[in-house]
Motif scaffolding. Structure first.
Motif, short mmCIF file in Angstrom:
data_model
loop_
_atom_site.label_atom_id
_atom_site.label_comp_id
_atom_site.label_asym_id
_atom_site.label_seq_id
_atom_site.Cartn_x
_atom_site.Cartn_y
_atom_site.Cartn_z
N ARG A 3 -37.47 -42.70 -51.01
CA ARG A 3 -37.47 -42.83 -49.55
C ARG A 3 -36.75 -44.12 -49.19
O ARG A 3 -36.97 -45.15 -49.82
CB ARG A 3 -38.90 -42.87 -49.02
CG ARG A 3 -39.65 -41.57 -49.20
CD ARG A 3 -41.07 -41.65 -48.62
NE ARG A 3 -41.83 -42.78 -49.14
CZ ARG A 3 -42.51 -42.75 -50.29
NH1 ARG A 3 -42.49 -41.68 -51.04
NH2 ARG A 3 -43.19 -43.80 -50.70
N MET A 4 -35.93 -44.08 -48.14
CA MET A 4 -35.19 -45.26 -47.74
C MET A 4 -35.27 -45.44 -46.23
O MET A 4 -35.10 -44.49 -45.47
CB MET A 4 -33.74 -45.15 -48.21
CG MET A 4 -33.66 -44.98 -49.73
SD MET A 4 -32.02 -44.94 -50.39
CE MET A 4 -31.68 -46.67 -50.52
N GLY A 5 -35.55 -46.67 -45.82
CA GLY A 5 -35.59 -47.03 -44.41
C GLY A 5 -34.67 -48.20 -44.16
O GLY A 5 -34.58 -49.13 -44.97
N ASN A 6 -33.96 -48.15 -43.06
CA ASN A 6 -32.99 -49.19 -42.70
C ASN A 6 -33.08 -49.47 -41.20
O ASN A 6 -33.47 -48.59 -40.43
CB ASN A 6 -31.57 -48.75 -43.05
CG ASN A 6 -31.40 -48.44 -44.51
OD1 ASN A 6 -31.30 -49.33 -45.32
ND2 ASN A 6 -31.40 -47.17 -44.85
N VAL A 7 -32.68 -50.66 -40.81
CA VAL A 7 -32.72 -51.03 -39.40
C VAL A 7 -31.38 -51.68 -39.01
O VAL A 7 -30.72 -52.32 -39.82
CB VAL A 7 -33.92 -51.96 -39.09
CG1 VAL A 7 -33.81 -53.29 -39.80
CG2 VAL A 7 -34.12 -52.13 -37.59
N LEU A 8 -31.02 -51.48 -37.75
CA LEU A 8 -29.75 -51.95 -37.22
C LEU A 8 -29.89 -52.09 -35.72
O LEU A 8 -30.58 -51.30 -35.08
CB LEU A 8 -28.67 -50.90 -37.56
CG LEU A 8 -27.26 -51.10 -37.04
CD1 LEU A 8 -26.56 -52.20 -37.84
CD2 LEU A 8 -26.47 -49.81 -37.18
N GLY A 9 -29.23 -53.07 -35.14
CA GLY A 9 -29.21 -53.18 -33.69
C GLY A 9 -28.17 -52.24 -33.09
O GLY A 9 -27.25 -51.79 -33.77
N LEU A 90 -28.05 -56.77 -37.96
CA LEU A 90 -28.97 -57.90 -37.90
C LEU A 90 -28.39 -59.09 -38.66
O LEU A 90 -27.80 -58.94 -39.73
CB LEU A 90 -30.32 -57.52 -38.51
CG LEU A 90 -31.04 -56.33 -37.90
CD1 LEU A 90 -32.40 -56.13 -38.57
CD2 LEU A 90 -31.20 -56.47 -36.40
N GLU A 91 -28.57 -60.28 -38.11
CA GLU A 91 -28.09 -61.48 -38.78
C GLU A 91 -28.79 -61.71 -40.11
O GLU A 91 -28.25 -62.35 -41.00
CB GLU A 91 -28.27 -62.70 -37.87
CG GLU A 91 -27.36 -62.69 -36.66
CD GLU A 91 -27.54 -63.91 -35.77
OE1 GLU A 91 -28.10 -64.93 -36.24
OE2 GLU A 91 -27.09 -63.85 -34.62
N THR A 92 -29.99 -61.17 -40.26
CA THR A 92 -30.79 -61.38 -41.47
C THR A 92 -30.50 -60.37 -42.57
O THR A 92 -31.13 -60.43 -43.63
CB THR A 92 -32.29 -61.32 -41.13
OG1 THR A 92 -32.57 -60.07 -40.49
CG2 THR A 92 -32.68 -62.46 -40.21
N ARG A 93 -29.55 -59.47 -42.36
CA ARG A 93 -29.24 -58.47 -43.38
C ARG A 93 -28.67 -59.16 -44.63
O ARG A 93 -28.12 -60.25 -44.54
CB ARG A 93 -28.28 -57.42 -42.85
CG ARG A 93 -26.86 -57.93 -42.65
CD ARG A 93 -26.04 -56.92 -41.86
NE ARG A 93 -24.65 -57.28 -41.77
CZ ARG A 93 -24.14 -58.13 -40.89
NH1 ARG A 93 -24.92 -58.75 -40.02
NH2 ARG A 93 -22.84 -58.37 -40.88
N LYS A 94 -28.82 -58.48 -45.75
CA LYS A 94 -28.30 -59.03 -47.01
C LYS A 94 -26.79 -58.89 -47.09
O LYS A 94 -26.20 -58.03 -46.41
CB LYS A 94 -28.94 -58.30 -48.20
CG LYS A 94 -30.41 -58.57 -48.35
CD LYS A 94 -31.00 -57.78 -49.50
CE LYS A 94 -32.50 -57.99 -49.57
NZ LYS A 94 -33.14 -57.07 -50.52
N GLU A 95 -26.18 -59.68 -47.92
CA GLU A 95 -24.74 -59.61 -48.17
C GLU A 95 -24.35 -58.18 -48.52
O GLU A 95 -24.98 -57.53 -49.35
CB GLU A 95 -24.39 -60.53 -49.34
CG GLU A 95 -22.93 -60.56 -49.70
CD GLU A 95 -22.13 -61.53 -48.88
OE1 GLU A 95 -20.91 -61.32 -48.77
OE2 GLU A 95 -22.72 -62.49 -48.35
N GLY A 96 -23.33 -57.68 -47.85
CA GLY A 96 -22.84 -56.33 -48.13
C GLY A 96 -23.52 -55.23 -47.35
O GLY A 96 -23.09 -54.08 -47.42
N GLU A 97 -24.60 -55.54 -46.64
CA GLU A 97 -25.30 -54.51 -45.86
C GLU A 97 -24.73 -54.42 -44.45
O GLU A 97 -24.32 -55.43 -43.88
CB GLU A 97 -26.79 -54.84 -45.74
CG GLU A 97 -27.59 -54.65 -46.99
CD GLU A 97 -29.08 -54.92 -46.77
OE1 GLU A 97 -29.87 -54.35 -47.55
OE2 GLU A 97 -29.45 -55.70 -45.86
#
Length: 109
Positions: A3-9, A90-97
């Protein structure tokens, strides 16, 4: 299955158009999602924070390879070129995301 969950503005001025295009996602894009072993793919919108939350189930054995396959697909690239200007990572996303990955902390069937 993973299962995968992701967030984005999402930019507030783009919400109406984002909903409109996602009401009729191109068949080629949907076919590529399936070909990359992704099932039960859902995107939720949270207003007024203007956040998109995606959930999907990965049924393959090599997510990195399937993600690369999807990213290399010309029709998917065309779709992303339309969607990405509407989005606000999001500014807090990891490198490459682009979509920020979320930790799976609870699940019940």
């Amino acid at each position: 299955m993973q299962r995968m969950g992701n967030v984005l503005g999402i930019k507030p001025e783009a919400i109406v158009e984002y909903k409109r295009i996602h009401a009729a996602v191109w068949p080629e894009v949907l076919a590529m999602i399936a070909a990359c072993n992704i099932r039960n793919y859902t995107i939720f919108l949270k207003e007024p924070e203007n956040l998109l939350f995606s959930y999907f189930e990965y049924h393959g054995s090599d997510f990195a390879a399937d993600a690369a396959k999807m990213a290399a697909d010309p029709k998917t690239q065309e779709w992303w070129a339309i969607c990405m200007p509407m989005q606000a990572p999001l500014e807090t996303r990891k490198e490459g995301e682009w979509w920020a990955a979320m930790e799976d902390v609870f699940h019940v069937d």
